[in-house]
Structure formats: structure tokens, C-alpha cells
Design a protein around this motif. Structure first.
Motif, PDB file in Angstrom:
ATOM      1  N   PHE A 254       0.841  -1.196   0.000  1.00  0.00           N
ATOM      2  CA  PHE A 254       0.000   0.000   0.000  1.00  0.00           C
ATOM      3  C   PHE A 254       0.875   1.244   0.000  1.00  0.00           C
ATOM      4  O   PHE A 254       1.960   1.250   0.584  1.00  0.00           O
ATOM      5  CB  PHE A 254      -0.882   0.042   1.259  1.00  0.00           C
ATOM      6  CG  PHE A 254      -1.822  -1.112   1.411  1.00  0.00           C
ATOM      7  CD1 PHE A 254      -3.130  -1.020   0.967  1.00  0.00           C
ATOM      8  CD2 PHE A 254      -1.405  -2.297   2.014  1.00  0.00           C
ATOM      9  CE1 PHE A 254      -4.002  -2.081   1.116  1.00  0.00           C
ATOM     10  CE2 PHE A 254      -2.272  -3.362   2.169  1.00  0.00           C
ATOM     11  CZ  PHE A 254      -3.578  -3.258   1.722  1.00  0.00           C
ATOM     12  N   ALA A 255       0.377   2.306  -0.612  1.00  0.00           N
ATOM     13  CA  ALA A 255       1.080   3.593  -0.604  1.00  0.00           C
ATOM     14  C   ALA A 255       0.145   4.672  -0.094  1.00  0.00           C
ATOM     15  O   ALA A 255      -1.085   4.591  -0.257  1.00  0.00           O
ATOM     16  CB  ALA A 255       1.578   3.957  -2.001  1.00  0.00           C
ATOM     17  N   GLY A 256       0.711   5.698   0.512  1.00  0.00           N
ATOM     18  CA  GLY A 256      -0.086   6.840   0.930  1.00  0.00           C
ATOM     19  C   GLY A 256      -0.604   7.590  -0.274  1.00  0.00           C
ATOM     20  O   GLY A 256       0.011   7.586  -1.350  1.00  0.00           O
ATOM     21  N   THR A 257      -1.720   8.269  -0.112  1.00  0.00           N
ATOM     22  CA  THR A 257      -2.323   8.974  -1.254  1.00  0.00           C
ATOM     23  C   THR A 257      -1.493  10.168  -1.701  1.00  0.00           C
ATOM     24  O   THR A 257      -1.719  10.716  -2.783  1.00  0.00           O
ATOM     25  CB  THR A 257      -3.743   9.446  -0.881  1.00  0.00           C
ATOM     26  OG1 THR A 257      -3.686  10.214   0.338  1.00  0.00           O
ATOM     27  CG2 THR A 257      -4.672   8.260  -0.674  1.00  0.00           C
ATOM     28  N   GLN A 258      -0.522  10.570  -0.881  1.00  0.00           N
ATOM     29  CA  GLN A 258       0.344  11.681  -1.270  1.00  0.00           C
ATOM     30  C   GLN A 258       1.426  11.257  -2.256  1.00  0.00           C
ATOM     31  O   GLN A 258       2.109  12.101  -2.842  1.00  0.00           O
ATOM     32  CB  GLN A 258       0.994  12.311  -0.022  1.00  0.00           C
ATOM     33  CG  GLN A 258       2.190  11.552   0.543  1.00  0.00           C
ATOM     34  CD  GLN A 258       1.804  10.375   1.428  1.00  0.00           C
ATOM     35  OE1 GLN A 258       0.631  10.010   1.501  1.00  0.00           O
ATOM     36  NE2 GLN A 258       2.769   9.800   2.108  1.00  0.00           N
TER      37      GLN A 258
ATOM     38  N   ASN B 176       0.733   1.693  -8.920  1.00  0.00           N
ATOM     39  CA  ASN B 176       0.870   0.254  -8.714  1.00  0.00           C
ATOM     40  C   ASN B 176       2.338  -0.065  -8.436  1.00  0.00           C
ATOM     41  O   ASN B 176       3.184   0.830  -8.375  1.00  0.00           O
ATOM     42  CB  ASN B 176       0.342  -0.537  -9.922  1.00  0.00           C
ATOM     43  CG  ASN B 176       0.989  -0.108 -11.219  1.00  0.00           C
ATOM     44  OD1 ASN B 176       2.207   0.031 -11.312  1.00  0.00           O
ATOM     45  ND2 ASN B 176       0.173   0.139 -12.246  1.00  0.00           N
ATOM     46  N   MET B 177       2.641  -1.357  -8.295  1.00  0.00           N
ATOM     47  CA  MET B 177       3.992  -1.775  -7.921  1.00  0.00           C
ATOM     48  C   MET B 177       5.041  -1.414  -8.959  1.00  0.00           C
ATOM     49  O   MET B 177       6.192  -1.120  -8.615  1.00  0.00           O
ATOM     50  CB  MET B 177       4.025  -3.287  -7.687  1.00  0.00           C
ATOM     51  CG  MET B 177       3.470  -3.733  -6.352  1.00  0.00           C
ATOM     52  SD  MET B 177       4.411  -3.103  -4.936  1.00  0.00           S
ATOM     53  CE  MET B 177       5.987  -3.932  -5.184  1.00  0.00           C
TER      54      MET B 177
ATOM     55  N   PRO C 282       5.704   6.431   3.440  1.00  0.00           N
ATOM     56  CA  PRO C 282       5.011   6.500   2.151  1.00  0.00           C
ATOM     57  C   PRO C 282       4.477   5.165   1.648  1.00  0.00           C
ATOM     58  O   PRO C 282       3.448   5.127   0.956  1.00  0.00           O
ATOM     59  CB  PRO C 282       6.094   7.040   1.206  1.00  0.00           C
ATOM     60  CG  PRO C 282       7.382   6.624   1.831  1.00  0.00           C
ATOM     61  CD  PRO C 282       7.152   6.684   3.311  1.00  0.00           C
ATOM     62  N   VAL C 283       5.167   4.065   1.978  1.00  0.00           N
ATOM     63  CA  VAL C 283       4.787   2.750   1.450  1.00  0.00           C
ATOM     64  C   VAL C 283       4.885   1.727   2.574  1.00  0.00           C
ATOM     65  O   VAL C 283       5.803   1.782   3.403  1.00  0.00           O
ATOM     66  CB  VAL C 283       5.709   2.328   0.281  1.00  0.00           C
ATOM     67  CG1 VAL C 283       5.336   0.938  -0.236  1.00  0.00           C
ATOM     68  CG2 VAL C 283       5.651   3.349  -0.843  1.00  0.00           C
TER      69      VAL C 283
END
Length: 336
Positions: A131-135, A140-141, A202-203
Motif C-alpha cells: 500500500f502507498a499513501g495517497t500523497q 501500482n507496484m 510512504p509505502v
């Protein structure tokens, strides 16, 4: 002499001197006190939540009081040693995790082996997802991997533990594509969730259910370490769909099992108590109350997977064998 060696000695002596007494002892008034469920993670994480919704139906099936105790730390080793050193009398059990359980033994010199416990049954299997933050700019990967090539060591990736499935997924991505992340152990699913939602990291790598599908829209799911899409975040592409199927364990599906265990020696010393736990646990998982509670907890009901004790032990053995294949990757991470 540690507690386990001592108990094995007195159990053998009792078997020789008082043959046939274990069944009689075990059948008198059990359970005659509350039963402790050890959770080797902090409150609020996936293991803790899945344990607590099981308490009510299991109490009713067993006619006993349960007390949940959290012992976080050491990537489940703190709680693991607590279970290992508990009296095998049927009044202590634990909801534990694979592959963390095996990883602490293989890579952290934990004092126990997989043979040092008695297995009650599995609970569910949760795949591994990124998962990544919306910022962040990642969709995708492949976006993440491309950026990691440009900025080696600059992208922080939060993990639920220093060993286990989330760490293994990150290490396999690094090794396969010759990229480098700044890997950080955040000690548990709740901490991982809080850090990425708050923008501190962030991730992250976590399980889709433990992360909670209620967070759809609050984070960007980058991909699941599986061949097919998983059921809880069905819009999220799998690694295979993204063309990342050269990463090991994609076809098998890398994830986390949760299972119920007891201290070793219970099955031998109190076979009737052990069987009572096994039978009542299975019945509790089959109740309508439990299934409804699981559905309300982020659709946990979609990933429930019960296995009998013998099959549970086979799963533990299989996961242990697969973890050994990647010992070198863990050594590099832990010794950096």
C-alpha cells in the motif's frame, strides 16, 4: 534446565508411575479457571481483532471465561516464549501467525521449535499486499519499482515485522529487481496502518484484511503478492497481472496464516482437555454468531480457512521449509 525440559521429565515419570491417571485428571471440572489467549501483537492489529471476535462464541461452546492478553515485541517472539513457557494444562492458548512463528525460530534464535506446541486449528489466511499513501505518485507496484531504481535507498517501506511475510515480500522484490528500499520494522499491523494513513511512511507491506478494507480510498493499493486477485480488495491487481510473476512465491501466494495453538505437552498429559479445546474451537468457528461478527469486521468471513490439527501442523511444516529457502535474504536485512 528450562521449563520445557523439566516438564518433559516429570511427564515421563508420571506416565511410568501412575499409568492411566491422565484421563481421570483431565476430565474433572475442566475448565476450572479462566483460559488465557496470548496475542503476540499489540491491541488493534489483525491478530488481536480476529482473536477478540472469537472469544464470545468460543466461551459459549466451552462454557468458560476467556481473557485476552497482548504481548507484542520481537516479531511475535515475546508472546511465543510466553506460550512456550506456559503450563500445558489447557488454560493457556495463543492465536499465532505464520510465517512469523517459524521465522523467529529460524532467524532470531527463539528457544522453541514447531514440535514444542500442540495445534488446535487454523483460523484464516490473509494474502500479502503493498500500500502507498495517497500523497505518493504511485499507482501500482511497477511505478514504485521504477522510482526505487532512480532513488536507491531513499524510499521508506514499513513492515509489520523484521521477519515474516511482509519482510519476505519486500526482500524478494528488492532481490528480484536489484532495487533498494529503506526497510523499517513498525512492529504490527496497527502501527503500519497508522503510519501510512498519517503520512509518516510512504509505502507499507501488510495484509489486506489486517489493513482493513474500510480504508479503501484512504490509501493506494499497489499490488498483492499473489497470482490471482484476492477477495478483500478485488480491484487491486496481483503481482502476476502486473507482470511481476518472476518474484518467488507469486504462484503459491505469499500471505499470513493465523492459527490457534497450545503449549506442547497438553495433548499428551491431558488428552481430554486438548480434544475439548479442539472440538469447541471448531464449533465456535462454525457458529452463525462468529460468521456474522467476522463479516462485520472488514469481511473477515471471506478469508476464514479452518484446518484440523494434523493439517495445521502440515501447514506449519510447509511454511517452515519455504522460509529456509530465503535465509540469506533475512540475514542481510537483520545484519545491516
Amino acid at each position: 534446565m528450562d521449563r520445557r525440559t523439566y516438564l518433559q521429565g516429570i511427564t515421563s515419570a508420571a506416565a511410568v508411575g501412575v499409568a492411566g491417571c491422565t484421563e481421570i485428571r483431565g476430565s474433572q471440572g475442566y475448565p476450572n479457571e479462566s483460559i488465557t489467549i496470548i496475542v503476540p501483537w499489540a491491541q488493534g492489529g489483525g491478530t488481536d481483532r480476529s482473536t477478540r471476535i472469537l472469544v464470545s462464541p468460543w466461551q459459549e461452546e466451552l462454557n468458560a471465561e476467556f481473557v485476552v492478553e497482548n504481548y507484542p515485541g520481537g516479531s511475535t517472539q515475546v508472546g511465543g516464549e510466553r506460550l512456550y513457557n506456559a503450563e500445558p494444562d489447557g488454560h493457556t492458548v495463543s492465536m499465532w501467525n505464520l510465517p512469523q512463528m517459524n521465522a523467529t525460530r529460524l532467524f532470531q534464535n527463539a528457544p522453541y521449535t514447531i514440535e514444542d506446541f500442540d495445534y488446535i486449528g487454523t483460523n484464516h489466511f490473509d494474502p500479502t499486499m503493498w500500500f502507498a499513501g495517497t500523497q505518493t505518485p504511485y499507482e501500482n507496484m511497477t511505478d514504485l519499482i521504477d522510482d526505487a531504481r532512480e532513488r536507491p535507498g531513499e524510499i521508506t517501506v514499513g513492515l509489520t515485522s523484521a521477519v515474516g511475510n511482509t519482510a519476505l515480500s519486500a526482500l524478494l522484490v528488492q532481490d528480484t529487481y536489484d532495487v533498494e528500499f529503506n526497510l523499517v520494522n513498525l512492529e504490527g499491523g496497527s502501527s503500519v496502518r497508522q503510519n501510512v494513513l498519517g503520512g509518516q511512511v510512504p509505502v507499507v507491506v501488510n495484509q489486506p484484511w489486517a489493513f482493513n478494507p474500510a480504508n479503501v480510498g484512504e490509501v493506494t493499493p499497489l499490488g498483492s503478492h499473489t497470482a490471482e486477485r484476492q477477495s478483500l480488495w478485488p480491484e487491486t491487481p496481483s503481482f502476476a497481472e502486473l507482470g511481476l510473476d518472476d518474484i518467488p512465491l507469486v504462484d503459491e501466494g505469499l500471505g499470513q496464516w493465523k492459527l490457534m495453538m497450545a503449549p506442547g505437552g497438553l495433548k499428551e498429559e491431558y488428552p481430554d482437555r486438548y480434544q475439548t479445546l479442539v472440538d469447541s474451537y471448531k464449533r465456535a468457528m462454525e457458529t452463525e454468531e462468529y460468521r456474522e461478527s467476522a463479516a462485520k469486521q472488514g469481511n473477515l468471513n471471506k478469508i476464514l480457512r479452518y484446518n484440523e490439527p494434523d493439517n495445521t501442523f502440515e501447514i506449519v511444516q510447509s511454511v517452515s521449509d519455504s522460509m529456509r529457502e530465503f535465509e540469506g535474504l533475512f540475514d542481510t536485512f537483520r545484519n545491516r
